[in-house]
Motif scaffolding. Structure first.
Motif, PDB file in Angstrom:
ATOM      1  N   ALA A 106     -23.197 -30.582 -22.475  1.00 44.43           N
ATOM      2  CA  ALA A 106     -22.763 -31.222 -21.237  1.00 44.43           C
ATOM      3  C   ALA A 106     -23.083 -32.714 -21.319  1.00 44.43           C
ATOM      4  O   ALA A 106     -23.973 -33.123 -22.077  1.00 44.43           O
ATOM      5  N   PRO A 107     -22.405 -33.539 -20.535  1.00 47.26           N
ATOM      6  CA  PRO A 107     -22.652 -34.986 -20.565  1.00 47.26           C
ATOM      7  C   PRO A 107     -24.120 -35.305 -20.283  1.00 47.26           C
ATOM      8  O   PRO A 107     -24.709 -34.787 -19.331  1.00 47.26           O
ATOM      9  N   GLY A 108     -24.709 -36.120 -21.160  1.00 45.94           N
ATOM     10  CA  GLY A 108     -26.090 -36.531 -20.984  1.00 45.94           C
ATOM     11  C   GLY A 108     -27.119 -35.490 -21.361  1.00 45.94           C
ATOM     12  O   GLY A 108     -28.323 -35.716 -21.169  1.00 45.94           O
ATOM     13  N   LYS A 109     -26.674 -34.361 -21.916  1.00 46.11           N
ATOM     14  CA  LYS A 109     -27.608 -33.303 -22.297  1.00 46.11           C
ATOM     15  C   LYS A 109     -27.507 -32.987 -23.771  1.00 46.11           C
ATOM     16  O   LYS A 109     -26.518 -33.332 -24.426  1.00 46.11           O
ATOM     17  N   GLN A 110     -28.530 -32.311 -24.286  1.00 45.10           N
ATOM     18  CA  GLN A 110     -28.503 -31.905 -25.680  1.00 45.10           C
ATOM     19  C   GLN A 110     -27.611 -30.682 -25.865  1.00 45.10           C
ATOM     20  O   GLN A 110     -27.389 -29.905 -24.935  1.00 45.10           O
ATOM     21  N   ARG A 111     -27.126 -30.533 -27.094  1.00 45.92           N
ATOM     22  CA  ARG A 111     -26.346 -29.344 -27.417  1.00 45.92           C
ATOM     23  C   ARG A 111     -27.259 -28.124 -27.331  1.00 45.92           C
ATOM     24  O   ARG A 111     -28.394 -28.151 -27.807  1.00 45.92           O
ATOM     25  N   GLU A 112     -26.746 -27.041 -26.737  1.00 38.08           N
ATOM     26  CA  GLU A 112     -27.557 -25.842 -26.554  1.00 38.08           C
ATOM     27  C   GLU A 112     -26.813 -24.595 -26.998  1.00 38.08           C
ATOM     28  O   GLU A 112     -25.574 -24.539 -26.955  1.00 38.08           O
ATOM     29  N   LEU A 113     -27.584 -23.593 -27.388  1.00 39.49           N
ATOM     30  CA  LEU A 113     -27.022 -22.316 -27.801  1.00 39.49           C
ATOM     31  C   LEU A 113     -26.420 -21.603 -26.603  1.00 39.49           C
ATOM     32  O   LEU A 113     -27.019 -21.573 -25.514  1.00 39.49           O
ATOM     33  N   VAL A 114     -25.238 -21.029 -26.796  1.00 39.25           N
ATOM     34  CA  VAL A 114     -24.632 -20.170 -25.775  1.00 39.25           C
ATOM     35  C   VAL A 114     -24.757 -18.710 -26.211  1.00 39.25           C
ATOM     36  O   VAL A 114     -25.300 -17.880 -25.488  1.00 39.25           O
ATOM     37  N   ALA A 115     -24.261 -18.407 -27.407  1.00 36.73           N
ATOM     38  CA  ALA A 115     -24.296 -17.036 -27.908  1.00 36.73           C
ATOM     39  C   ALA A 115     -24.063 -17.029 -29.404  1.00 36.73           C
ATOM     40  O   ALA A 115     -23.367 -17.907 -29.928  1.00 36.73           O
ATOM     41  N   THR A 116     -24.643 -16.042 -30.083  1.00 34.66           N
ATOM     42  CA  THR A 116     -24.394 -15.855 -31.500  1.00 34.66           C
ATOM     43  C   THR A 116     -24.100 -14.386 -31.772  1.00 34.66           C
ATOM     44  O   THR A 116     -24.483 -13.502 -30.995  1.00 34.66           O
ATOM     45  N   ILE A 117     -23.413 -14.143 -32.892  1.00 35.84           N
ATOM     46  CA  ILE A 117     -23.105 -12.780 -33.295  1.00 35.84           C
ATOM     47  C   ILE A 117     -23.230 -12.687 -34.804  1.00 35.84           C
ATOM     48  O   ILE A 117     -22.680 -13.511 -35.537  1.00 35.84           O
ATOM     49  N   ALA A 118     -23.958 -11.684 -35.259  1.00 35.50           N
ATOM     50  CA  ALA A 118     -24.136 -11.461 -36.684  1.00 35.50           C
ATOM     51  C   ALA A 118     -22.900 -10.762 -37.261  1.00 35.50           C
ATOM     52  O   ALA A 118     -22.061 -10.246 -36.518  1.00 35.50           O
ATOM     53  N   LYS A 119     -22.827 -10.741 -38.582  1.00 39.18           N
ATOM     54  CA  LYS A 119     -21.679 -10.113 -39.231  1.00 39.18           C
ATOM     55  C   LYS A 119     -21.576  -8.642 -38.835  1.00 39.18           C
ATOM     56  O   LYS A 119     -20.474  -8.108 -38.676  1.00 39.18           O
ATOM     57  N   GLY A 120     -22.701  -8.011 -38.646  1.00 42.79           N
ATOM     58  CA  GLY A 120     -22.707  -6.596 -38.274  1.00 42.79           C
ATOM     59  C   GLY A 120     -22.480  -6.336 -36.801  1.00 42.79           C
ATOM     60  O   GLY A 120     -22.328  -5.184 -36.386  1.00 42.79           O
ATOM     61  N   ALA A 171     -27.877 -16.945 -24.464  1.00 39.13           N
ATOM     62  CA  ALA A 171     -28.747 -17.767 -23.634  1.00 39.13           C
ATOM     63  C   ALA A 171     -28.929 -17.056 -22.290  1.00 39.13           C
ATOM     64  O   ALA A 171     -28.005 -16.402 -21.790  1.00 39.13           O
ATOM     65  N   ASP A 172     -30.106 -17.195 -21.707  1.00 35.06           N
ATOM     66  CA  ASP A 172     -30.376 -16.526 -20.427  1.00 35.06           C
ATOM     67  C   ASP A 172     -29.366 -16.936 -19.351  1.00 35.06           C
ATOM     68  O   ASP A 172     -28.998 -16.134 -18.493  1.00 35.06           O
ATOM     69  N   SER A 173     -28.913 -18.167 -19.412  1.00 30.37           N
ATOM     70  CA  SER A 173     -28.023 -18.699 -18.379  1.00 30.37           C
ATOM     71  C   SER A 173     -26.644 -18.057 -18.372  1.00 30.37           C
ATOM     72  O   SER A 173     -25.909 -18.184 -17.388  1.00 30.37           O
ATOM     73  N   VAL A 174     -26.275 -17.380 -19.466  1.00 28.64           N
ATOM     74  CA  VAL A 174     -24.930 -16.792 -19.542  1.00 28.64           C
ATOM     75  C   VAL A 174     -24.951 -15.272 -19.649  1.00 28.64           C
ATOM     76  O   VAL A 174     -23.888 -14.641 -19.639  1.00 28.64           O
ATOM     77  N   LYS A 175     -26.136 -14.680 -19.761  1.00 27.18           N
ATOM     78  CA  LYS A 175     -26.232 -13.216 -19.889  1.00 27.18           C
ATOM     79  C   LYS A 175     -25.570 -12.529 -18.702  1.00 27.18           C
ATOM     80  O   LYS A 175     -25.771 -12.906 -17.554  1.00 27.18           O
ATOM     81  N   GLY A 176     -24.763 -11.522 -18.999  1.00 28.53           N
ATOM     82  CA  GLY A 176     -24.066 -10.784 -17.961  1.00 28.53           C
ATOM     83  C   GLY A 176     -22.745 -11.402 -17.546  1.00 28.53           C
ATOM     84  O   GLY A 176     -21.968 -10.770 -16.820  1.00 28.53           O
ATOM     85  N   VAL A 186     -18.534 -29.391 -23.389  1.00 29.32           N
ATOM     86  CA  VAL A 186     -17.739 -29.207 -24.595  1.00 29.32           C
ATOM     87  C   VAL A 186     -18.357 -28.041 -25.360  1.00 29.32           C
ATOM     88  O   VAL A 186     -19.567 -28.038 -25.615  1.00 29.32           O
ATOM     89  N   TYR A 187     -17.538 -27.074 -25.691  1.00 26.89           N
ATOM     90  CA  TYR A 187     -18.004 -25.873 -26.382  1.00 26.89           C
ATOM     91  C   TYR A 187     -17.645 -25.983 -27.867  1.00 26.89           C
ATOM     92  O   TYR A 187     -16.487 -26.251 -28.220  1.00 26.89           O
ATOM     93  N   TYR A 188     -18.644 -25.756 -28.709  1.00 26.41           N
ATOM     94  CA  TYR A 188     -18.492 -25.876 -30.155  1.00 26.41           C
ATOM     95  C   TYR A 188     -18.696 -24.532 -30.834  1.00 26.41           C
ATOM     96  O   TYR A 188     -19.637 -23.800 -30.524  1.00 26.41           O
ATOM     97  N   CYS A 189     -17.835 -24.269 -31.794  1.00 24.86           N
ATOM     98  CA  CYS A 189     -17.958 -23.088 -32.640  1.00 24.86           C
ATOM     99  C   CYS A 189     -18.841 -23.434 -33.840  1.00 24.86           C
ATOM    100  O   CYS A 189     -18.801 -24.575 -34.341  1.00 24.86           O
TER     101      CYS A 189
END
Length: 121
Positions: free
Chosen positions: A40-54, A60-65, A92-95
């Protein structure tokens, strides 16, 4: 060369939904973890979600559910389904992906160019 190309961002009202996609292309032997981050503007890049190959996931707690990450290994694509969006999800969402280009190679980390998500009435 390896590219990650995101799509699906845009403007949505609070409470609405969006689905982001990220396709990896180029010289790819194997993809390990894939994920989504946001800045977000003025903020650091943060994790949203990850998925392993399996298929194991981490959020992130903020997006759970509200957000769901998934992937199609046959298409080298990762998705982020975002529901019940809030103005604070605007960013801005980054892959991101760990990719090996050949059997001899190590996994290297790659980023997409980003896609804007704006949640506003």
């Amino acid at each position: 060369q390896v590219q990650l190309v995101e799509s699906g961002g845009g403007l949505v009202q609070p409470g609405g939904s969006l689905r982001l996609s990220c396709a990896a292309s180029g010289s790819i032997f194997s993809i390990n973890a894939m994920g989504w981050y946001r800045q977000a503007p003025g903020k650091q890049r943060e994790l949203v979600a990850t998925i392993a190959k399996g298929g194991s996931t981490n959020y992130a707690d903020s997006v759970k559910g509200r957000f769901t990450i998934s992937r199609d290994n046959a298409k080298n694509t990762v998705y982020l389904q975002m529901n019940s969006l809030k103005p604070e999800d605007t960013a801005v969402y980054y892959c991101n992906a760990d990719i090996k280009r050949g059997w001899y190679d190590l996994f290297n980390n790659y980023w997409g160019q980003g896609t804007q998500v704006t949640v506003s009435s």
